[in-house]
Design a protein around this motif. Sequence first.
Motif, short mmCIF file in Angstrom:
data_model
loop_
_atom_site.label_atom_id
_atom_site.label_comp_id
_atom_site.label_asym_id
_atom_site.label_seq_id
_atom_site.Cartn_x
_atom_site.Cartn_y
_atom_site.Cartn_z
N ALA A 155 -20.65 33.26 22.68
CA ALA A 155 -19.34 32.61 22.63
C ALA A 155 -18.71 32.53 24.01
CB ALA A 155 -18.42 33.36 21.67
N SER A 156 -18.88 33.57 24.81
CA SER A 156 -18.28 33.57 26.15
C SER A 156 -18.93 32.53 27.05
CB SER A 156 -18.38 34.97 26.78
OG SER A 156 -19.72 35.35 26.95
N ASP A 157 -20.22 32.29 26.86
CA ASP A 157 -20.88 31.22 27.61
C ASP A 157 -20.34 29.86 27.18
OD1 ASP A 157 -22.43 32.98 29.01
OD2 ASP A 157 -24.20 32.73 27.76
N TYR A 158 -20.16 29.70 25.89
CA TYR A 158 -19.70 28.42 25.35
C TYR A 158 -18.29 28.09 25.85
CZ TYR A 158 -18.45 24.90 21.83
OH TYR A 158 -18.03 23.75 21.20
N TYR A 159 -17.43 29.08 25.83
CA TYR A 159 -16.03 28.86 26.20
C TYR A 159 -15.74 29.14 27.68
CZ TYR A 159 -14.78 28.52 21.24
OH TYR A 159 -14.67 28.13 19.93
N LEU A 160 -16.75 29.55 28.43
CA LEU A 160 -16.53 29.99 29.82
C LEU A 160 -15.44 31.06 29.87
CD1 LEU A 160 -16.70 26.53 31.65
CD2 LEU A 160 -18.56 28.18 31.25
N ASP A 161 -15.56 32.00 28.95
CA ASP A 161 -14.55 33.04 28.78
C ASP A 161 -14.66 34.07 29.90
OD1 ASP A 161 -13.22 35.49 27.70
OD2 ASP A 161 -13.04 34.26 25.89
N GLN A 162 -13.53 34.48 30.43
CA GLN A 162 -13.51 35.43 31.53
C GLN A 162 -13.96 36.84 31.11
OE1 GLN A 162 -9.61 35.32 33.29
NE2 GLN A 162 -9.91 33.30 34.21
N ARG A 163 -14.04 37.07 29.81
CA ARG A 163 -14.49 38.38 29.31
C ARG A 163 -16.00 38.46 29.18
NH1 ARG A 163 -11.09 38.19 23.93
NH2 ARG A 163 -11.83 36.05 24.14
N ALA A 164 -16.73 37.49 29.68
CA ALA A 164 -18.19 37.43 29.52
C ALA A 164 -18.86 38.71 30.00
CB ALA A 164 -18.75 36.22 30.26
N GLU A 165 -18.46 39.19 31.16
CA GLU A 165 -19.08 40.40 31.70
C GLU A 165 -18.82 41.60 30.81
OE1 GLU A 165 -19.10 43.08 35.82
OE2 GLU A 165 -18.04 41.15 35.74
#
Length: 203
Positions: A155-165
């Motif tokens: 999901a974080s890749d899809y949304y370019l979410d800053q919480r990815a890490e």
Amino acid sequence: MNYGDLKTHFQDVLNRSDITSDLTTRFIDQGIARIQRQLRTPMSERVLEIAISSQTATMTLPSDFLEIISLYHSSNELERVSMRRFRELNDNNHSGKPIYFARQAEKIHLYPQPTDGTLVLYYHGEFPSLSADSDFNALTKAASDLVIYAGLTYASDYYLDQRAELFEQKFNQFLTEIQEQANDQELQGGTQSVLPSYRYDEE
């Protein structure tokens, strides 16, 4: 935790107003696929037994196959060899008690070729798929947090979410904890290392 609870918890942690049910399902399923590529614990252990009644050159791997643990013929463990070595050995259709095996695509080749007895394949297999919200499997029951954070990495890749890490770190933390727990149980002789989750019989 069942499939419906997983999706609800996933959406709560992701906390986005633009998440849809279809995307939630996609991310969780992608997360499970990722876990299956990496995690090797008793939860994914399976047993396939095949009764031999005529000369048998090959056996077909089960549809949920991920990785071979070991292969036995009537209590004797077979030695795995490369296909190159197997071809050198198998220059005829010699029958007898099998000693060696090699894997090629979805087939396991045996040498010599057994005519009776039972083949027992111990392997790691995929977890049963989830469809209805009430569905669950061994992974969702024992490691729901791992499933949720595996889905969150997609999901974080899809949304370019800053919480990815953060999501990736939590996923790796849970994965390591579960794998190390399984490894410790193997070394200590815990009951989980003895009994596989699923057994299949074929004749």
